[in-house]
Design an enzyme around this catalytic site. Structure first.
Site, PDB file in Angstrom:
ATOM      1  N   ALA A  55      51.115  56.074 137.341  1.00 35.53           N
ATOM      2  CA  ALA A  55      51.878  54.836 137.489  1.00 35.53           C
ATOM      3  C   ALA A  55      52.786  54.922 138.709  1.00 35.53           C
ATOM      4  CB  ALA A  55      52.702  54.587 136.227  1.00 35.53           C
TER       5      ALA A  55
ATOM      6  N   LEU B  96      52.723  55.803 130.877  1.00 39.66           N
ATOM      7  CA  LEU B  96      51.611  54.923 130.522  1.00 39.66           C
ATOM      8  C   LEU B  96      52.125  53.552 130.065  1.00 39.66           C
ATOM      9  CD1 LEU B  96      49.445  57.399 128.382  1.00 39.66           C
ATOM     10  CD2 LEU B  96      49.059  56.724 130.768  1.00 39.66           C
TER      11      LEU B  96
ATOM     12  N   LYS C 216      60.402  53.925 129.287  1.00 34.15           N
ATOM     13  CA  LYS C 216      60.896  52.812 128.490  1.00 34.15           C
ATOM     14  C   LYS C 216      60.138  51.556 128.860  1.00 34.15           C
ATOM     15  CE  LYS C 216      62.587  50.546 130.928  1.00 34.15           C
ATOM     16  NZ  LYS C 216      61.878  49.820 132.032  1.00 34.15           N
TER      17      LYS C 216
ATOM     18  N   ARG D  11      52.957  45.094 133.199  1.00 30.55           N
ATOM     19  CA  ARG D  11      54.177  44.597 132.556  1.00 30.55           C
ATOM     20  C   ARG D  11      54.098  43.122 132.187  1.00 30.55           C
ATOM     21  NH1 ARG D  11      58.137  46.754 137.119  1.00 30.55           N
ATOM     22  NH2 ARG D  11      56.221  46.373 138.313  1.00 30.55           N
TER      23      ARG D  11
ATOM     24  N   ARG E  77      42.631  58.944 134.144  1.00 30.32           N
ATOM     25  CA  ARG E  77      41.330  58.703 133.525  1.00 30.32           C
ATOM     26  C   ARG E  77      40.201  59.064 134.483  1.00 30.32           C
ATOM     27  NH1 ARG E  77      42.453  52.629 131.694  1.00 30.32           N
ATOM     28  NH2 ARG E  77      43.514  52.758 133.701  1.00 30.32           N
TER      29      ARG E  77
END
Length: 377
Positions: A14, A77, A100, A172, A38
């Site tokens: 990320a 993740l 978070k 998001r 992955r």
């Protein structure tokens, strides 16, 4: 300080993990040894971009879970994947620092906390600002039961996302990734700050939400939230429905407004009626590592302005902090805790569960047209 650096892995490539990888590398007590994706080539490209040498890249998250050379894992993740992989890591004996919002629901957060406690491993959420020396100084003010009695916290954390971002081009804004949207991504920080400012003498009891914009699938993009807090001596059952609790957090969180990240906490001394106000206009991401600050204003009970209201009578002090990286501070603290005693994470677990319950009530209020909604158990 651990006898040797804690060997960290990162689960997923990320964007937010980039600054935290740099934070690990600058922390003497941590060593980044493995990155999992992955697809292995993605992890390799990610490490190459950051100039990471000697870091193993593995394909698949299970490979990181099974890696005997990894002590702790940072998990950035999507929120929807947290509970599965945090539980797997705990069962494998790995300490976990998870981004978070920690979970989609309070029950998911409880499951992760219980799994880590049962395994005797540390679990910490990635709320960085609470580890910064600036916030630790604010907390000392908030913990003073004689001179701090918080009545109101007002905050905003917003940024303007691109058209692609809002069209579910980012995890998001997708219901299958982070269904709490702007509430979980940026509202989380406003809630966490308020929990500290109000302290243990007050508890959030009910929420009212004004949802301004959301995706077709219900992911919030823009919302104003009122969180009512009650003191210990107040009846926290009746205040949810029949009366207004005595303390209030109001915050704006949004993916559709320009960048703002300010907070103000107001305290009134009931003996003298004088007020103390703590303010910070970059409370989540300090403008510069080299210098950041917050201010404390003392406001008298009477004669608050002078000379026909042309002079403000209050006094204001600005408190500076130099050369502090909150990413380094977070990983340094986490390394100390997991070596010393993972049970030291318990206060963070309490804050996480309260924040998750507030968000759960905020989402329920939004679905019910802004109705005042009590926190779930």
């Amino acid at each position: 300080m651990p006898d040797r650096p804690v060997r960290f892995g990162i689960m997923g490539c990320a964007a937010i993990a980039k600054k935290n990888a740099r934070g690990m590398l600058r922390t003497a007590s941590c060593d980044l040894v493995c990155v999992a994706s992955r697809r292995r080539h993605k992890a390799e490209a990610w490490c190459a971009e950051l100039g990471l040498r000697g870091v193993r890249c593995v394909e698949g998250y299970d490979a990181l879970v099974a890696d005997a050379e990894v002590d702790a894992v940072y998990v950035p993740l999507p929120t929807s994947l947290h509970v599965e992989w945090v539980v797997k890591l705990a069962e494998a004996g790995k300490h976990v620092l998870v981004e978070k919002p920690v979970a989609r629901t309070p029950s998911e957060a409880r499951r992760m906390i219980e799994a880590c406690r049962a395994a005797g491993v540390a679990l910490l959420d990635g709320t960085m600002f609470v580890h910064h020396a600036r916030f630790l100084a604010m907390r000392r003010l908030f913990e003073d039961a004689v001179f701090w009695r918080c009545e109101r916290v007002t905050a905003a954390f917003t940024f303007r996302g691109s058209d692609e971002f809002l069209a579910q081009g980012d995890i998001r804004t997708r219901a299958d990734g982070d269904p709490l949207g702007c509430l979980g991504d940026v509202g989380w920080y406003c809630i966490r700050f308020a929990l500290e400012a109000f302290g243990r003498r007050c508890a959030p009891v009910c929420v009212e939400t004004r949802l301004r914009d959301a995706s077709d699938s219900g992911v919030p993009f823009d919302m104003d939230v009122d969180v009512h807090f009650a003191e210990e001596e107040e009846d926290q059952t009746t205040t949810t429905t029949t009366t207004t609790p005595s303390r209030l957090l109001t915050f704006h969180c949004s993916f559709k407004h320009h960048f703002r990240q300010w907070v103000e906490a107001y305290s009134r001394d009931t003996r003298t009626n004088a007020a103390r106000v703590v303010r910070c206009d970059d409370f989540v991401i300090p403008r510069r590592e080299e210098l950041c600050e917050f201010s404390i204003e003392e406001i008298p009970a009477l004669n608050q302005t002078l000379e026909y209201d042309t002079i403000v009578a209050s006094s204001k002090a600005t408190v500076p902090f130099y050369g502090v990286s909150q990413e380094v501070a977070m990983f340094t603290h986490f390394a100390e805790v997991l070596v010393d005693d993972p049970a030291r994470c318990a206060p963070y677990h309490d804050a996480v569960l309260l924040a998750q319950r507030v968000m759960d009530a905020a989402m329920a209020s939004a679905r019910n047209g802004g109705a005042r909604t009590p926190l779930p158990p």
